[in-house]
Design an enzyme around this catalytic site. Structure first.
Site, PDB file in Angstrom:
ATOM      1  N   SER A 161      -7.038  19.829  -7.032  1.00 36.06           N
ATOM      2  CA  SER A 161      -7.425  18.858  -8.061  1.00 36.06           C
ATOM      3  C   SER A 161      -8.074  19.617  -9.210  1.00 36.06           C
ATOM      4  O   SER A 161      -8.490  20.772  -9.041  1.00 36.06           O
ATOM      5  CB  SER A 161      -8.444  17.892  -7.448  1.00 36.06           C
ATOM      6  OG  SER A 161      -9.097  17.119  -8.432  1.00 36.06           O
ATOM      7  N   TYR A 163     -15.816  15.548  -2.601  1.00 34.79           N
ATOM      8  CA  TYR A 163     -14.442  15.750  -3.080  1.00 34.79           C
ATOM      9  C   TYR A 163     -14.315  17.109  -3.774  1.00 34.79           C
ATOM     10  O   TYR A 163     -13.353  17.857  -3.551  1.00 34.79           O
ATOM     11  CB  TYR A 163     -14.081  14.611  -4.032  1.00 34.79           C
ATOM     12  CG  TYR A 163     -12.632  14.561  -4.451  1.00 34.79           C
ATOM     13  CD1 TYR A 163     -11.662  14.062  -3.601  1.00 34.79           C
ATOM     14  CD2 TYR A 163     -12.237  15.002  -5.718  1.00 34.79           C
ATOM     15  CE1 TYR A 163     -10.329  13.993  -3.986  1.00 34.79           C
ATOM     16  CE2 TYR A 163     -10.914  14.937  -6.121  1.00 34.79           C
ATOM     17  CZ  TYR A 163      -9.963  14.430  -5.249  1.00 34.79           C
ATOM     18  OH  TYR A 163      -8.651  14.365  -5.638  1.00 34.79           O
TER      19      TYR A 163
END
Ligand code: ADP
Length: 264
Positions: free
Chosen positions: A155, A168
């Site tokens: 990401s 995350y």
């Protein structure tokens, strides 16, 4: 048409004929788009997901377009499930040449100091431990088979910190760590390992917190330099290219696919 509204795809290429692709999180979003692109380009696809309904939809869409796919239900945070999924893929298609480890979830935005250990552990299990488990069993097979390609979904939060998302961010940075280790360890055995780092992408996952027409959607989009989110198909193109023989000299790379959002 070379602007940020592309109409081209590589679906017409048939460079994956005779190959098998294993795609996790293939019931939705980026995973589904990648499963469909692998299939369009000739691969037999193992559609791996926790959700049998959306997973079967992906399989049906692939078959409706003349492609080959099976659904395998697996929780990618379970080693037994991952090992069985790899075995079933090899038993069904006779090989496993390309893996795209993409399953995951974003979690809630939280204050760092209020994030519970339970939420931390669950997100790390599904977004990071799962990638370790998938790579472990895929590599074990690829070593015997003489090579292969692995792409993992990281990401923008794998490259820079995402406020409100400590778990995350840690998981996605961790994915890049696994890529760097495995790329060096296995390039001599003809196994390439890379990552894609998608920016904000219009997936069902994103829509659970930034629904169409909401204030959050407007704020999100206006923060993006290109003024729009990515489409799952645009992210899939990068994952499938990294998986392809066209990327034969690329390993250990993490490719931002985010229209200049991060710009490291
Ligand atoms: P994105 O496309 O941005 O990665 P989505 O939420 O649209 O996000 O897709 C993620 C996919 O991963 C979903 O199909 C979901 O069912 C799947 N998934 C989530 N957790 C697991 C898990 N533990 N095991 C297998 N698949 C999972």
């Amino acid at each position: 048409d070379n602007d940020l509204n592309p109409s081209r795809t590589t679906q017409g290429l048939k460079d994956f004929v005779g190959k098998t692709a294993f795609v996790t999180g293939a019931g939705n979003g980026i995973g589904r788009a990648a499963a469909k692109l692998f299939a369009a380009r000739g691969a037999s696809v193992a559609v791996v997901d926790l959700n049998p309904e959306t997973g079967m939809q992906t399989v049906n869409q692939i078959q409706a377009e003349g492609g080959t796919a099976i659904f395998i239900r697996a929780d990618v945070s379970s080693e037994e499930a991952v090992e069985a999924a790899v075995q079933q893929t090899v038993a069904t298609f006779g090989g496993l040449h390309c893996a795209f480890n993409n399953a995951g979830f974003t979690g809630q935005y939280v204050g760092f100091h209020t994030l519970s250990l339970e939420d931390w552990n669950r997100l790390i299990a599904v977004n990071l431990t799962s990638v370790f488990l998938c790579m472990k069993h895929q590599i074990a097979h690829m070593l015997k088979a003489g090579g292969g390609s692995i792409v993992n979904t990281s990401s923008g939060a794998g490259v820079v910190g995402a406020p409100g998302m400590p778990h995350y961010t840690a998981a996605k940075h961790g994915v890049l760590g696994l890529v760097k280790v495995a790329a060096k360890e296995f390039i001599g055995q003809n196994i390439r390992v890379n990552a894609i780092c998608p920016g904000v992408t219009d997936t069902p996952m994103l829509r659970t917190f930034a629904g169409e027409g909401t204030e959050l959607e407007r704020a999100l989009v206006s923060s993006l330099p290109g003024g729009r989110m990515g489409r799952p198909e645009e992210i899939a193109e990068a994952a499938v290219w990294l998986s392809s023989d066209a990327a034969s000299f690329v390993s250990g790379e993490s490719m931002l696919v985010d229209a200049a959002s991060v710009c490291r």
